[in-house]
Design an enzyme around this catalytic site. Structure first.
Site, PDB file in Angstrom:
ATOM      1  N   GLU A  75       0.811  -1.226   0.000  1.00  0.00           N
ATOM      2  CA  GLU A  75       0.000   0.000   0.000  1.00  0.00           C
ATOM      3  C   GLU A  75       0.842   1.273   0.000  1.00  0.00           C
ATOM      4  OE1 GLU A  75      -2.917  -0.081  -0.751  1.00  0.00           O
ATOM      5  OE2 GLU A  75      -3.911  -1.845   0.075  1.00  0.00           O
ATOM      6  N   HIS A  78      -6.540  -3.621   9.407  1.00  0.00           N
ATOM      7  CA  HIS A  78      -7.772  -4.378   9.133  1.00  0.00           C
ATOM      8  C   HIS A  78      -8.448  -4.703  10.460  1.00  0.00           C
ATOM      9  CE1 HIS A  78      -5.626  -6.074   5.276  1.00  0.00           C
ATOM     10  NE2 HIS A  78      -5.739  -4.756   5.266  1.00  0.00           N
ATOM     11  N   HIS A  99     -12.256  -3.959   3.061  1.00  0.00           N
ATOM     12  CA  HIS A  99     -10.808  -3.953   3.298  1.00  0.00           C
ATOM     13  C   HIS A  99     -10.448  -3.591   4.743  1.00  0.00           C
ATOM     14  CE1 HIS A  99      -6.646  -2.855   1.429  1.00  0.00           C
ATOM     15  NE2 HIS A  99      -6.530  -3.176   2.702  1.00  0.00           N
TER      16      HIS A  99
HETATM   17 ZN   LIG Z   1      -4.854  -3.506   3.858  1.00  0.00          ZN
END
Ligand SMILES: [Zn+2]
Length: 224
Positions: free
Chosen positions: A83, A104, A165
């Protein structure tokens, strides 16, 4: 376009050490499990981000990855978090963001998987610098499309959920970004419970405005 550097910055060495602390605190706080979740801290000339696929217990300062102001990772060490584009895009778009935290965490992710924002049913939602925590539209993890969706949804606030997500937060400092992530998870848990009981009672605009006013004089230091 280079990343703005108006916010206070740590040195690369300080940021590398702080990122280890962030990831271990997220694990001990139950915000993360395994290798999910990542974080970045703005430094002169760019940012430092956590590496891809390393459990928190195996992280040390040397495993962190520098990404320059154009979003290009240093290729001499480990690969950056999948990310890293999202972290770079947030830091580019939000000069007030000194750090970005993504995880998460369970209740935030449940709401995100159901496309449910965190509504203002508890005044502590205001810690996220907005009156609700909205859900960014779904995009594949690690993509520029996700990075853009997150920045657009976060707006001027400090947090958003990510459809199917998780959650992402920013702070002027890494301590603030982490504290907001913890509060978003708490608010998500409250929202989840309230939804189970019919949805909870939304605070009115006036009630929220009053709480925002109270927050301006809350705590021991201004503009915390
Ligand atoms: Zn993630």
């Amino acid at each position: 376009m280079p990343t703005p550097t108006e916010t206070p910055t740590l040195s690369r060495e300080e940021a590398r050490a702080a990122l280890v602390t962030i990831m271990r605190r997220m694990q001990s706080a139950g915000l993360n499990r395994g290798t999910s979740g990542n974080a970045s801290i703005r430094v002169p000339g760019g940012m430092v981000v956590t590496p891809s696929g390393i459990p928190p217990d195996d992280l040390d300062p040397e495993t962190m990855v520098f990404v320059d102001a154009y979003g290009t990772p240093d290729t001499t060490g480990l690969r950056p978090s999948s990310e890293f584009r999202m972290h770079h895009h947030i830091q580019r778009g939000r000069p007030d963001a000194g750090a970005v935290v993504h995880c998460h965490s369970r209740y935030a992710t449940i709401l995100a998987c159901c496309g449910r924002p965190i509504e203002p049913i508890h005044y502590m939602i205001l810690v996220a610098k907005s009156r609700s925590v909205n859900v960014a539209p779904y995009a594949t993890f690690g993509t520029q499309a996700l990075a853009e969706a997150v920045v657009a949804t976060m707006g001027a606030g400090s947090a958003c959920l990510m459809a199917n997500h998780g959650q992402v937060t920013i702070g002027r400092t890494w301590q603030q970004a982490l504290a907001i992530a913890e509060e978003v998870e708490e608010q998500a848990a409250i929202a989840y419970g309230a939804l189970m009981l019919g949805g909870g009672n939304r605070l009115s605009r006036d009630q929220l405005a009053d709480s925002e006013e109270q927050f301006r004089s809350y705590g021991q230091s201004p503009a915390a």
